[in-house]
Enzyme design. Sequence first.
Site, mmCIF file in Angstrom:
data_model
loop_
_atom_site.group_PDB
_atom_site.id
_atom_site.type_symbol
_atom_site.label_atom_id
_atom_site.label_comp_id
_atom_site.label_asym_id
_atom_site.label_seq_id
_atom_site.Cartn_x
_atom_site.Cartn_y
_atom_site.Cartn_z
ATOM 1 N N ARG A 74 0.686 -1.357 0.058
ATOM 2 C CA ARG A 74 0.259 0.017 0.030
ATOM 3 C C ARG A 74 0.806 1.391 -0.116
ATOM 4 N NH1 ARG A 74 -4.155 1.392 4.789
ATOM 5 N NH2 ARG A 74 -2.397 1.774 5.934
ATOM 6 N N THR A 84 -0.991 7.608 -0.873
ATOM 7 C CA THR A 84 -2.253 7.606 -1.668
ATOM 8 C C THR A 84 -3.253 6.454 -1.165
ATOM 9 O OG1 THR A 84 -1.540 5.707 -3.383
ATOM 10 C CG2 THR A 84 -1.140 8.226 -3.592
ATOM 11 N N ASP A 107 0.268 -2.583 12.718
ATOM 12 C CA ASP A 107 0.678 -3.152 11.471
ATOM 13 C C ASP A 107 1.100 -4.581 11.389
ATOM 14 O OD1 ASP A 107 2.710 -3.972 9.306
ATOM 15 O OD2 ASP A 107 2.349 -2.047 8.766
ATOM 16 N N ASP A 112 4.615 -5.982 10.521
ATOM 17 C CA ASP A 112 5.512 -5.716 11.466
ATOM 18 C C ASP A 112 5.649 -6.171 12.719
ATOM 19 O OD1 ASP A 112 6.466 -3.748 9.514
ATOM 20 O OD2 ASP A 112 5.659 -2.043 10.690
#
Length: 210
Positions: free
Chosen positions: A103, A107, A201, A204
């Site tokens: 991603r 944006t 995340d 992560d």
Amino acid sequence: MRVHVADHPLITHKLTVLRDAQTPSPIFRALVEEIMTLLAYEGTRGVRVEPVDIITPVAPTTGVRIADPKPLIVPILRAGLGMLDGMVKLLPSAEVGFLGMARNEETLEPTTYAERLPDDLSDRQCFVLDPMLATGGSLIAAIEFLLARGATDVTAICILAAPEGLEAVEKAMFGREVTVVLGAVDEKLNEHGYIVPGLGDAGDRLYGTV
């Protein structure tokens, strides 16, 4: 599009530990695999089977086996890899492909950087694995990728979803043979496109920040 939220006490319990910022990576990885197996049980209710004749120690009978062509499991790299073992344990005869998507943090749009999939997915049932359904962009792109290659039945399995992302997928998949199986639907997306309360995340926390 069909949506199924697996509201099971064991999933909710494991999700609570998964969300905790103090949960270390080894436990986080183990929990993702355990939750995935529970979600896979729900996600494979429609898996295709065919009759097979066998002989038990007592008498002949007819049972079922997974039909050909075998289902295809497609984890979205890299976080989807953490879900793969939990799925394969439940569906060991399935084949595995890979789809690398990232991603753009500015944006929030997905880009595909790698793929390892059959060119022809005609009449294949596909199971897409992605822990977080946030904006929905990556999942929509992945499903569109599979449908463009001929897949006729796609099930996406996600641990968490935001209402905004789920709505986006429903809109994009209107009229398609798509099922989404979720562990939970959270409150919202924040201004950075992260699920709230979420779990951070997933990539992560599974593998570190490298």
